[in-house]
Design an enzyme around this catalytic site. Sequence first.
Site, PDB file in Angstrom:
ATOM      1  N   CYS A  66      -4.275  -9.261   5.834  1.00 33.09           N
ATOM      2  CA  CYS A  66      -3.990  -8.952   7.238  1.00 33.09           C
ATOM      3  C   CYS A  66      -4.417  -7.502   7.465  1.00 33.09           C
ATOM      4  CB  CYS A  66      -2.508  -9.183   7.553  1.00 33.09           C
ATOM      5  SG  CYS A  66      -1.382  -8.155   6.589  1.00 33.09           S
ATOM      6  N   ARG A  67      -3.759  -6.807   8.367  1.00 36.67           N
ATOM      7  CA  ARG A  67      -4.145  -5.428   8.639  1.00 36.67           C
ATOM      8  C   ARG A  67      -3.681  -4.489   7.527  1.00 36.67           C
ATOM      9  NH1 ARG A  67      -2.444  -0.731  10.868  1.00 36.67           N
ATOM     10  NH2 ARG A  67      -0.312  -1.467  11.053  1.00 36.67           N
TER      11      ARG A  67
END
Length: 99
Positions: A66-67
């Site tokens: 993800c981020r």
Amino acid sequence: MDYININNEKLNKLVKEEDVLLLDVRTKDEYEEKNIQNSINIQLHDLLYNIDEIENYKNKPVVVYCRSGHRSITACNLLSIEGFTKLYNLEKGIIDYKL
């Protein structure tokens, strides 16, 4: 914990050595802005609804990112419950990702 935390170095090694699914669990907008080549995007909140898209990887390596590495932990836990056996979490997410 049913997944292994990995860094960039381990990710690049894994991708070279095995048939790996790269699963990005960020939003569509985040994914379109920047992603890891050959990854697929299934947003975290849609993961269980779209699990059939990745069913073939139940016993193959799946690297989730993800981020920053938080949503991917949740995704790894969900995938583990669904029977996925070779899960990897990209520790610091795409923020820290380098080819």
